[in-house]
Design a protein around this motif. Structure first.
Motif: not given
Length: 325
Positions: A187-194
């Motif tokens: 499993k991999g988890e990621m976030l998109i930030l701005h």
């Protein structure tokens, strides 16, 4: 003409479709969920074409074949940014940088002033860094879209009909565990930030003995922050602990990330074999291309090329020698 039926429209299936079609083969891609989207783990990838960095833990074949991936992606119409990779560590984790340097090649050691020169945002925050000039990055979602365009230009047909007979190539990722029992999910988890206050020109890896992270610029103040590696095939949620650890690491890289907007949280399970190397394997009466682990955008072009060599030229020796079953 023989029609090659590819199951799965993720990065592995699309790379294979393009590689076969550009050599003149007739190809149909089958995916009941349609074109690439959030239902595929390759949608949530970091997009780092960083084989030298991956060499810290990966086998030599990942480094060697991954070095060819940058040119392959660019040749298929994907937008590739060739600005290298910067690797840094906080003062208390300085030994991690030394260890990373020993286990990798193709880097130069940067002073604090040189780190600040290539990434002004990080001025005064790190006393040293490693710069991998050969490496690059891309936006995975845009790259998948570019592959679809390229495939259609080459005459590849797409269908949501999952039924396929004859010459079948299985690129279903973790769904192929029905015929590949030793395949597992990671499993991999990621976030998109701005944030309009943050500017980075290249992927930055922040080393940590337990939770190393990377931040990849996607343009217009958008950044991808990832990624965890959890031995689990569970695909449907991100844990509070993982999100907290990722955000804490981003804040440690620079406090400005504390004011960034969380645009999206992504999560999925990568397919992997026990040794974390990909395979071309005959199973269930078909050729299976699987086990990309965390090296999807690096290794999918290589597997696609090997599969095309095997199917169109009968080059079994390369199939067995490079990626033994």
């Amino acid at each position: 003409m023989t029609v090659h039926h590819i199951l799965g429209a993720g990065v592995m299936g699309l790379c294979t479709a393009v590689e076969l079609a550009r050599r003149g083969a007739s190809v149909t891609v089958h995916d009941p969920l349609g074109l690439p989207g959030p239902h595929q783990c390759s949608w949530w990838a970091g997009g780092m074409l960083a084989p030298r960095c991956e060499g810290e833990t990966a086998e030599e074949i990942v480094v060697n074949e991954g070095l060819k991936a940058v040119d392959w992606w660019q040749a298929q119409g994907a937008e590739v940014t060739r600005n290298g990779t910067l690797v840094v560590a906080l003062g208390r984790d300085r030994a991690e940088l030394d260890r990373f340097a020993r286990r990798t090649t193709g880097h130069s050691l940067l002073s604090a002033e040189e780190v600040a020169e290539i990434e002004p945002l990080l001025a005064g925050r790190f006393s040293r860094g490693l710069f991998f000039a050969e490496e690059a990055h891309l936006d995975p979602q845009a790259a998948l879209a570019a592959l679809v365009v390229r495939a259609k230009e080459l005459g590849v047909r797409f269908t949501t009909d999952s039924a396929a007979e004859g010459n079948v190539i299985d690129c279903r990722g973790t769904a192929a565990r029905d015929i590949l029992p030793d395949l597992r999910g990671v499993k991999g988890e990621m976030l998109i930030l701005h944030s309009s206050e943050i500017t980075l020109s290249r992927p930055v890896r922040l080393l940590h003995p337990r939770i190393p992270v990377y931040i990849v610029p996607r343009g217009d103040g958008t950044f991808m922050l990832g990624a965890t590696m959890i031995e689990s095939a569970e695909r449907n949620r991100a844990s509070v602990r993982s999100v907290l650890e990722l955000l804490t690491a981003a804040y440690a890289l620079h406090p400005a990330f504390g004011e960034a907007e969380i645009v999206e949280i992504g999560h999925d399970a990568r397919p992997a074999f026990p040794d974390n190397l990909p395979r071309l394997r005959h199973a269930g009466g078909r050729l299976c291309l699987n086990g990309l682990y965390r090296h999807g955008y690096l290794m999918a072009p290589a597997l696609a090329r090997m599969a095309a060599d095997h199917l169109l030229e009968g080059r079994n020796a390369l199939l067995e020698e490079a990626l033994p079953a």
